[in-house]
Design an enzyme around this catalytic site. Structure first.
Site, mmCIF file in Angstrom:
data_model
loop_
_atom_site.group_PDB
_atom_site.id
_atom_site.type_symbol
_atom_site.label_atom_id
_atom_site.label_comp_id
_atom_site.label_asym_id
_atom_site.label_seq_id
_atom_site.Cartn_x
_atom_site.Cartn_y
_atom_site.Cartn_z
ATOM 1 N N HIS A 90 36.815 48.252 80.328
ATOM 2 C CA HIS A 90 36.397 46.857 80.187
ATOM 3 C C HIS A 90 37.308 46.039 79.264
ATOM 4 C CE1 HIS A 90 32.495 44.309 80.694
ATOM 5 N NE2 HIS A 90 33.573 43.557 80.762
ATOM 6 N N LYS A 92 32.245 49.140 84.984
ATOM 7 C CA LYS A 92 33.232 49.193 83.903
ATOM 8 C C LYS A 92 32.729 50.034 82.734
ATOM 9 C CE LYS A 92 34.241 44.388 85.096
ATOM 10 N NZ LYS A 92 32.908 44.037 85.630
ATOM 11 N N TYR A 151 26.889 44.924 81.010
ATOM 12 C CA TYR A 151 26.011 43.878 81.550
ATOM 13 C C TYR A 151 24.547 44.307 81.527
ATOM 14 C CZ TYR A 151 30.386 42.082 83.652
ATOM 15 O OH TYR A 151 31.663 41.625 83.884
ATOM 16 N N ASP A 164 30.489 43.432 91.667
ATOM 17 C CA ASP A 164 31.130 43.793 90.397
ATOM 18 C C ASP A 164 30.121 43.727 89.266
ATOM 19 O OD1 ASP A 164 34.036 43.757 88.808
ATOM 20 O OD2 ASP A 164 32.467 42.688 87.732
#
Length: 278
Positions: A114, A81, A56, A51
């Site tokens: 998200h 996401k 990120y 994930d």
């Protein structure tokens, strides 16, 4: 959900797609070697679900690990996401292509919105429905959506979210949200399942760890899967990655599950989706 006995065991999402109960989260793992080695260590330990997220900023490293791991693509389950600044119809379509390119994949297994950015998430969802209809995503879902966000999203939408990934741990058990999701066949997934380590010295958890000859971490992660919650603990350390996954050779009793359930205080450590500056 007793009977989950292997790291490869899966839940069946509302569209028939199988998703592993257990996976690796890579939030705050640095792009490059750190995240790449984390993913490679996880896959070596039997993980098949990874994930990540555009926000990120480590999709490139995750993609490199996927290319190098030696596991057939169809055996992996990759989630990413849609970042908040990219929400909207056209921008979501472009952001998906950016993520897919960085991950070096022909398709994404699960694509999530998200955060529920007000005024934008319905247009984002419309774009994701298009991508899903074209077969470029195997399942679409959301992250950090409260019940009222889900109700609003589903009104007039063609596709019910397959997954809702939220902050969830014994101090924030999200009972009402879980009930709503169960009624609509939306799989709940936990981020920060260990509450950033804040529960590891909890008396109840420590006592259960001693009883089952497991670590406090393993007790909490077992509680997740037995509660029907997909869980994705994050680590960049190989030993910890292996330890986290060692939860499939025991089961918590009903009484002990209830003891962990009783720890709930509706206590967040992350942002509240209803009071968050997107």
């Amino acid at each position: 959900m007793k009977g989950i006995r292997h790291i490869s065991d899966t839940t069946i999402l509302n569209n028939g797609v199988r998703m592993p109960w257990f996976g690796l989260g890579v939030f705050q793992a640095n792009d490059g070697e750190e995240v790449k080695q984390s993913v490679l260590s996880a896959i070596k330990a039997g993980y098949r679900s990874i994930d990540t997220a555009a926000a990120y900023d480590n999709e490139l490293g995750v993609g490199e690990a996927i290319q190098q791991c030696g596991i057939p693509r169809e055996e992996l389950f990759i989630t990413t996401k849609l970042a908040n600044p990219d929400q909207g119809y056209e921008s979501a379509l472009k952001a998906f292509e950016d993520s897919r390119g960085k991950l070096r994949l022909d398709y994404i297994d699960l694509y999530l919105i998200h955060w529920p950015v007000k005024g934008k998430y319905k247009e984002s969802w419309r774009a994701m429905e298009k991508l899903y209809g074209e077969g470029r995503i195997r399942a679409i879902g959301v992250s950090n959506f409260q019940t009222h966000h889900l109700q609003d999203l589903m009104e007039g939408s063609a596709v019910v979210p397959a997954v809702n990934q939220v902050e969830l741990h014994p101090r924030l058990s999200q009972r009402e949200l879980r009930q709503f999701c169960a009624e609509h066949n939306i799989q709940i997934e936990a981020w920060s399942p260990l509450m950033k380590g804040q529960l590891l010295d909890n008396e109840t958890i420590v006592q259960l760890a001693e009883k089952y000859r497991k670590t406090p971490t393993q007790i909490i992660l077992r509680w997740d899967v037995q509660s029907g919650i997909v869980t994705i603990p994050k680590s960049v350390k190989e030993a910890r990655i292996r330890e986290n996954a060692d939860i499939f050779d025991f089961e918590l009793s009903d009484t002990d599950m209830e003891a962990i359930d009783a720890l709930n205080l509706d206590q967040r450590i992350g942002p509240d989706p209803d009071n968050f500056d997107f």
